[in-house]
Structure formats: structure tokens, C-alpha cells
Design a protein around this motif. Structure first.
Motif, PDB file in Angstrom:
ATOM      1  N   ASN A   1      -8.840   0.071   5.257  1.00  0.00           N
ATOM      2  CA  ASN A   1      -8.435   1.281   5.970  1.00  0.00           C
ATOM      3  C   ASN A   1      -9.237   1.405   7.265  1.00  0.00           C
ATOM      4  O   ASN A   1     -10.399   0.965   7.334  1.00  0.00           O
ATOM      5  N   PRO A   2      -8.652   2.004   8.308  1.00  0.00           N
ATOM      6  CA  PRO A   2      -9.363   2.082   9.590  1.00  0.00           C
ATOM      7  C   PRO A   2     -10.611   2.954   9.510  1.00  0.00           C
ATOM      8  O   PRO A   2     -10.638   3.957   8.789  1.00  0.00           O
TER       9      PRO A   2
ATOM     10  N   ILE B   1      -7.808   8.427   5.099  1.00  0.00           N
ATOM     11  CA  ILE B   1      -7.046   8.751   6.306  1.00  0.00           C
ATOM     12  C   ILE B   1      -6.691   7.470   7.053  1.00  0.00           C
ATOM     13  O   ILE B   1      -7.549   6.651   7.361  1.00  0.00           O
ATOM     14  N   TYR B   2      -5.400   7.345   7.362  1.00  0.00           N
ATOM     15  CA  TYR B   2      -4.895   6.183   8.087  1.00  0.00           C
ATOM     16  C   TYR B   2      -4.506   6.553   9.523  1.00  0.00           C
ATOM     17  O   TYR B   2      -4.614   5.739  10.433  1.00  0.00           O
TER      18      TYR B   2
ATOM     19  N   LYS C   1       0.849  -1.187   0.000  1.00  0.00           N
ATOM     20  CA  LYS C   1       0.000   0.000   0.000  1.00  0.00           C
ATOM     21  C   LYS C   1       0.885   1.238   0.000  1.00  0.00           C
ATOM     22  O   LYS C   1       2.020   1.222   0.493  1.00  0.00           O
ATOM     23  N   LEU C   2       0.339   2.323  -0.534  1.00  0.00           N
ATOM     24  CA  LEU C   2       1.048   3.585  -0.635  1.00  0.00           C
ATOM     25  C   LEU C   2       0.641   4.494   0.523  1.00  0.00           C
ATOM     26  O   LEU C   2      -0.542   4.780   0.712  1.00  0.00           O
ATOM     27  N   TYR C   3       1.630   4.950   1.289  1.00  0.00           N
ATOM     28  CA  TYR C   3       1.388   5.811   2.445  1.00  0.00           C
ATOM     29  C   TYR C   3       1.889   7.222   2.131  1.00  0.00           C
ATOM     30  O   TYR C   3       3.019   7.398   1.661  1.00  0.00           O
ATOM     31  N   LEU C   4       1.050   8.219   2.388  1.00  0.00           N
ATOM     32  CA  LEU C   4       1.326   9.606   2.036  1.00  0.00           C
ATOM     33  C   LEU C   4       1.224  10.497   3.266  1.00  0.00           C
ATOM     34  O   LEU C   4       0.314  10.337   4.081  1.00  0.00           O
ATOM     35  N   THR C   5       2.141  11.456   3.387  1.00  0.00           N
ATOM     36  CA  THR C   5       2.091  12.392   4.507  1.00  0.00           C
ATOM     37  C   THR C   5       1.646  13.768   4.016  1.00  0.00           C
ATOM     38  O   THR C   5       2.148  14.262   3.002  1.00  0.00           O
ATOM     39  N   VAL C   6       0.704  14.369   4.727  1.00  0.00           N
ATOM     40  CA  VAL C   6       0.231  15.718   4.411  1.00  0.00           C
ATOM     41  C   VAL C   6       0.324  16.563   5.680  1.00  0.00           C
ATOM     42  O   VAL C   6      -0.237  16.200   6.715  1.00  0.00           O
ATOM     43  N   GLY C   7       1.034  17.691   5.603  1.00  0.00           N
ATOM     44  CA  GLY C   7       1.158  18.587   6.746  1.00  0.00           C
ATOM     45  C   GLY C   7      -0.104  19.404   6.962  1.00  0.00           C
ATOM     46  O   GLY C   7      -0.964  19.497   6.078  1.00  0.00           O
ATOM     47  N   GLU C   8      -0.190  20.033   8.126  1.00  0.00           N
ATOM     48  CA  GLU C   8      -1.416  20.801   8.425  1.00  0.00           C
ATOM     49  C   GLU C   8      -1.391  22.209   7.850  1.00  0.00           C
ATOM     50  O   GLU C   8      -2.407  22.907   7.887  1.00  0.00           O
ATOM     51  N   ARG C   9      -0.228  22.659   7.349  1.00  0.00           N
ATOM     52  CA  ARG C   9      -0.111  23.871   6.540  1.00  0.00           C
ATOM     53  C   ARG C   9      -0.080  25.174   7.331  1.00  0.00           C
ATOM     54  O   ARG C   9       0.086  26.244   6.727  1.00  0.00           O
ATOM     55  N   LEU C  10      -0.213  25.165   8.638  1.00  0.00           N
ATOM     56  CA  LEU C  10      -0.217  26.405   9.406  1.00  0.00           C
ATOM     57  C   LEU C  10       1.151  26.684  10.020  1.00  0.00           C
ATOM     58  O   LEU C  10       1.916  25.762  10.300  1.00  0.00           O
TER      59      LEU C  10
ATOM     60  N   HIS D   1      -2.181   9.274   4.910  1.00  0.00           N
ATOM     61  CA  HIS D   1      -3.175   8.657   4.030  1.00  0.00           C
ATOM     62  C   HIS D   1      -2.640   7.335   3.483  1.00  0.00           C
ATOM     63  O   HIS D   1      -1.436   7.161   3.307  1.00  0.00           O
ATOM     64  N   ARG D   2      -3.561   6.428   3.167  1.00  0.00           N
ATOM     65  CA  ARG D   2      -3.184   5.096   2.679  1.00  0.00           C
ATOM     66  C   ARG D   2      -4.024   4.755   1.440  1.00  0.00           C
ATOM     67  O   ARG D   2      -5.260   4.838   1.463  1.00  0.00           O
ATOM     68  N   PHE D   3      -3.321   4.378   0.367  1.00  0.00           N
ATOM     69  CA  PHE D   3      -3.964   4.062  -0.905  1.00  0.00           C
ATOM     70  C   PHE D   3      -3.419   2.742  -1.446  1.00  0.00           C
ATOM     71  O   PHE D   3      -2.314   2.318  -1.095  1.00  0.00           O
ATOM     72  N   ASN D   4      -4.188   2.116  -2.323  1.00  0.00           N
ATOM     73  CA  ASN D   4      -3.641   1.059  -3.154  1.00  0.00           C
ATOM     74  C   ASN D   4      -2.723   1.694  -4.187  1.00  0.00           C
ATOM     75  O   ASN D   4      -2.817   2.891  -4.478  1.00  0.00           O
TER      76      ASN D   4
END
Length: 388
Positions: free
Chosen positions: A213-214, A224-225, A169-178, A201-204
Motif C-alpha cells: 500500500n502507498p 488508505i490507498y 486486492k479488495l478496494y473499498l470506498t468510504v464517503g466523508e459523511r458531511l 481503502h485497499r485490503f487483501n
């Protein structure tokens, strides 16, 4: 007693004979050697082979680098919504091209994954993840995986890290941007399950969402993971335990190493090992049992980035260690682990610090470090050669 003395005599004689195997092997001394330079703030490296690698330049292009001949070729066909079109950013702007990752089946499908800051003119930017086929040094068949809307005028903390787990699975990180906590809405961004920011985040691999995914909460975004994450840039697989580790940027201190847990809440901004920038901000209170604690945190600012588990044998004293570079002070840390527990930490190359965005291991087990500079470098960490 006489028999014991005889055995000891034979042992010592063997140690000094010409054909004896040394009892102790010298420990290789690590040194740095610049392999490639003139890169525009390199962010990530992904190996197509031992000699050829893709390198993302935060303030430049996606380039193909020949590590032997020290040449680079810009990859054509990058999406036109890259912030500022060519990735040029002002001082303090975190936008640009972030992680680049090779599909496990690249030899068959030629697919790669890319994270970058996408822009809508006069509206703002956000973190975007795509996959594409690489053919003749061009991107084709581009497919969007995640656009972490909303687009905002904030130019900080995009995240942009990627990893593939043993589950494929592909795991992605996204910051909160503030930048300032005072800008948080009533429900903080990283705690809002209807907002993709401040999350893992988790994707195929085909961009679809896994059925396992949870189920974090009612109305939560399905990809969202994990959540409660301020800004994670680095994420990597521990091949010994099959767990995923990620780095997290704090504010005033608060830099952390975390183990990724399905459905985990990492607490930001209600819980941090550091201090908040906005002294008047009062985050909502969370129950202690709802927060995943870090496995390690620093008492000073490190700004940890792209981490790497070393499985090579060139430096046997380092095998199975975790390496973490940092932007602040140009640090490089090595952690000795017992399974997924850090048992010691040391900072390397204290006399040759370099603000660093990524450390990575090549297919043959070589260690490479990317320096975050306008004249960015790929540095190989290699054994010191004996000088006669």
C-alpha cells in the motif's frame, strides 16, 4: 478496365444471390424488460450463477434472487448492528445495505463481502465492511474488514462501493459523511490521513493490509490507498486496461468519473468541478500538482452510482463501453473509450428514465439495471424482438 468491371459484376451478383453473406448486419435495438420487482430500493447485485444472484436492498435485506422464477429469499444472520436493525431509514437518510461482492474463490470458500451502515445506539453510524461465508441461505463466520469510525449522527455519504482489482486486492470506498462544508474541521475530513472517511481503502482478500500500500504520509491509516474523495459509491475494473474507475458525487454539479491512482489526492473539498453548498466556506489551498483530475465530469447533476464495463457481444456496438447510471433524473450513460480516455458520451433511454443505483453484467454478458425505488426492479437490457 474490362477486368475491373468484371470483378465488380461478380461482387454485386454475389451480394444478391440466395446464399450470399450479408455485407451489413443490423444493429440490435436495446429495450428494457422487468425481470424482478418488489425489491426495497436495491443497491447492488452479485451473480452466484447466471440464474441466481445476491441483491442488497438498501432499505431491506440481503436477498437471494432467482432471475428465472422471479423469487427472492432473505439471507439470515445479518449483523445486528445494521442501522435501525432492519435497515428502515427516514427520507433523506443514506443508510442501509450497500455493495455485495463475491470472492473470486467463492466456489471453494463460499465467502462474500458486504458493505453497510453500522450503528451504535445513541452515538451514531458509520460505514462498515465485512466478509462472511454463505451457507444454507445464512451468513456465518463473519469477519470485520473495516469500520470507518468515528460513528456520527450524520446520515449522508457513506460510500459503500467495493471492487476486486487484477492484483486480487479488495478496494473499498468510504464517503466523508458531511452534507455542509461548514461542518468541516480545520483539516477537512477527506484530507485528514488519520481519518478513514473520504478515502479509498485497499485490503487483501483475507482482510489484512497489503505490504505494498502507498506510504501517503506520517501516521496515515495503513489501509488508505487514495484520498480527497467526497462520496464514491461505484467502483469497477476496466478489464481492457486493468485500471479501476470510480464515480464521485459532487455537491452543486461536480459529479465525476475518476481513475484510481495509488496515493492520489482527488482534491475534495479544496478542488471540485462543481460548487460548494456552504457559500461562506473557504477550504485550504492545495498545490495543483497534488490533485488528480477527473477523466470526465458533468455540467449538471447526475449523482452517478454503480458503474459497469460491458464486455458482452449481444450489443456489439456497445462492447468495451462504460455504463454509468444516475440517481438524478434517472439517467443511464454510455461512454465509448480509447483505452482509459472517454471519447464520446451518450444518454440512453431518454423516454423511460428510472432512478438507478447499479448496472451490472451477468456471467453470460447480459446487462441488468437496478432501480432505486420502494418497488425496486431488476431490469434486463435486451435486444428488441421482431414482431410479425
Amino acid at each position: 478496365m474490362r477486368y475491373l468491371l468484371s470483378l465488380l459484376s461478380i461482387f454485386f451478383l454475389n451480394c444478391i444471390t440466395k446464399d450470399a453473406t450479408p455485407v451489413f448486419k443490423p444493429v440490435p435495438i436495446p429495450v428494457k424488460e422487468v425481470v424482478v420487482e418488489d425489491l426495497n430500493k436495491p443497491w447492488s447485485i452479485a451473480f452466484l450463477s447466471e440464474e441466481i444472484a445476491l441483491v442488497s436492498e438498501k432499505n431491506g435485506d440481503l436477498v437471494k434472487v432467482n432471475l428465472t422464477y422471479q423469487t427472492k429469499t432473505s439471507i439470515k444472520g445479518f449483523p445486528s448492528d445494521l442501522k435501525d436493525s432492519i435497515g428502515a431509514v427516514d427520507f433523506g437518510d443514506n443508510a442501509g445495505i450497500f455493495d455485495v461482492l463475491i470472492d473470486p474463490n467463492y466456489n471453494q470458500n463460499k465467502r462474500i463481502f458486504i458493505a453497510y451502515a453500522a450503528e451504535k445506539p445513541n452515538i451514531g453510524s458509520t460505514t462498515k465492511f465485512i466478509s462472511a461465508r454463505l451457507a444454507n441461505d445464512s451468513l456465518t463466520d463473519i469477519q470485520t474488514i473495516l469500520v470507518a469510525a468515528p460513528f456520527t449522527q450524520d446520515n449522508f455519504h457513506y460510500g459503500g462501493g467495493m471492487a476486486i482489482g487484477t492484483d486480487q486486492k479488495l478496494y473499498l470506498t468510504v464517503g466523508e459523511r458531511l452534507y455542509w462544508e461548514n461542518d468541516e474541521p480545520t483539516t477537512p475530513i477527506a484530507q485528514d490521513l488519520n481519518d478513514p472517511r473520504g478515502k479509498m481503502h485497499r485490503f487483501n482478500l483475507d482482510g489484512s493490509i497489503p505490504k505494498d500500500n502507498p506510504l501517503i504520509g506520517k501516521g496515515a491509516i495503513a489501509s488508505i490507498y487514495a484520498y480527497g474523495i467526497r462520496n464514491a459509491q461505484g467502483i469497477a475494473l476496466n478489464p481492457s486496461t486493468q485500471s479501476l474507475w470510480f464515480t464521485e458525487h459532487g455537491t452543486i454539479q461536480g459529479d465525476e468519473l475518476n481513475l484510481l491512482q495509488s496515493g492520489g489526492n482527488y482534491g475534495w473539498p479544496s478542488r471540485t468541478t462543481g460548487k460548494l453548498r456552504s457559500k461562506t466556506y473557504k477550504p485550504p489551498v492545495l498545490a495543483d500538482s497534488s490533485v488528480v483530475e477527473p477523466v470526465w465530469y458533468w455540467q449538471h447533476t447526475v449523482a452517478p452510482t454503480g458503474l459497469c464495463f460491458y464486455t458482452g457481444t449481444t450489443f456489439p456496438q456497445w462492447t468495451n463501453s462504460l455504463f454509468v447510471p444516475g440517481l438524478s433524473r434517472g439517467s443511464l450513460w454510455r461512454f465509448k473509450l480509447d483505452e482509459d480516455v472517454p471519447i464520446s458520451a451518450e444518454e440512453l433511454f431518454l423516454d423511460s428514465r428510472a432512478r438507478s443505483r447499479k448496472i451490472a453484467q451477468s456471467p453470460a454478458g447480459k446487462l441488468y439495471l437496478l432501480t432505486d425505488e420502494e418497488n425496486g426492479k431488476i431490469i434486463e437490457i435486451k435486444p428488441k424482438t421482431n414482431e410479425l
